[in-house]
Write a protein that holds these residues in place. Structure first.
Motif, PDB file in Angstrom:
ATOM      1  N   PRO A  27       0.800  -1.215   0.000  1.00  0.00           N
ATOM      2  CA  PRO A  27       0.000   0.000   0.000  1.00  0.00           C
ATOM      3  C   PRO A  27       0.840   1.276   0.000  1.00  0.00           C
ATOM      4  CG  PRO A  27      -0.874  -1.566   1.577  1.00  0.00           C
ATOM      5  CD  PRO A  27       0.431  -2.119   1.090  1.00  0.00           C
ATOM      6  N   ALA A  39      -3.677   2.642   0.813  1.00  0.00           N
ATOM      7  CA  ALA A  39      -4.608   1.694   1.440  1.00  0.00           C
ATOM      8  C   ALA A  39      -5.827   1.488   0.545  1.00  0.00           C
ATOM      9  CB  ALA A  39      -5.024   2.196   2.816  1.00  0.00           C
ATOM     10  N   ALA A  93      -4.787  -0.550  -2.641  1.00  0.00           N
ATOM     11  CA  ALA A  93      -4.564  -1.961  -2.300  1.00  0.00           C
ATOM     12  C   ALA A  93      -5.893  -2.655  -2.011  1.00  0.00           C
ATOM     13  CB  ALA A  93      -3.617  -2.066  -1.106  1.00  0.00           C
ATOM     14  N   SER A 131       0.398   0.740   7.714  1.00  0.00           N
ATOM     15  CA  SER A 131      -0.510   0.303   6.646  1.00  0.00           C
ATOM     16  C   SER A 131      -1.104  -1.062   6.974  1.00  0.00           C
ATOM     17  CB  SER A 131       0.227   0.169   5.305  1.00  0.00           C
ATOM     18  OG  SER A 131       0.547   1.410   4.778  1.00  0.00           O
ATOM     19  N   PHE A 179      -4.601   0.018   5.817  1.00  0.00           N
ATOM     20  CA  PHE A 179      -5.050  -1.018   4.883  1.00  0.00           C
ATOM     21  C   PHE A 179      -5.646  -2.199   5.643  1.00  0.00           C
ATOM     22  CE2 PHE A 179      -3.683  -4.874   2.356  1.00  0.00           C
ATOM     23  CZ  PHE A 179      -4.721  -4.807   1.450  1.00  0.00           C
TER      24      PHE A 179
END
Length: 121
Positions: free
Chosen positions: A14, A50, A53, A73, A95
């Motif tokens: 990310p 984030a 991804a 992340s 993420f």
């Protein structure tokens, strides 16, 4: 890692997807913002990465997401506390939080050695 042999793996970072270089200064979540050791606020890059991804995850049919420990992340159980002292606190990276909230199965890479995943996937 034998249990991964018959599974497709998709590698994403990310932070790179958000436009950050490799290597890059360490970063931690400080009062809700992502800051690096040089004092730069890189929240926007982390949020963008984030989201990008997460869009990749949504397009694929994943049964497991393996994430990097304590990352701002990807931290799944713990993140660093924002003091750059190495102290850890309960929490999720940006993420990881998106994936967990959406109901995806996530695993911290350090848990892989302890997990019996061969029959789980």
């Amino acid at each position: 890692m034998d249990f991964l042999k018959n599974h497709e793996m998709i590698k994403v970072c990310p932070e790179v997807l958000g436009g950050l270089p490799t290597p890059r200064p360490s970063a931690e979540i400080v009062n809700g913002r992502v800051m690096n050791t040089q004092g730069a606020d890189i929240t926007r890059e982390f949020e963008l990465g984030a989201q990008k991804a997460f869009e990749i995850v949504q397009k694929e049919n994943h049964d497991l997401i393996i994430l990097q420990s304590r990352s701002p992340s990807c931290g799944t159980r713990q993140i660093y506390d924002g003091t750059f002292s190495g102290r850890k606190i309960p929490g999720h990276g940006l993420f990881a939080a998106l994936c967990i909230k959406a109901g995806y199965r996530v695993l911290d890479i350090e848990e892989m050695a302890d997990a019996n995943l061969t029959n789980d996937i």
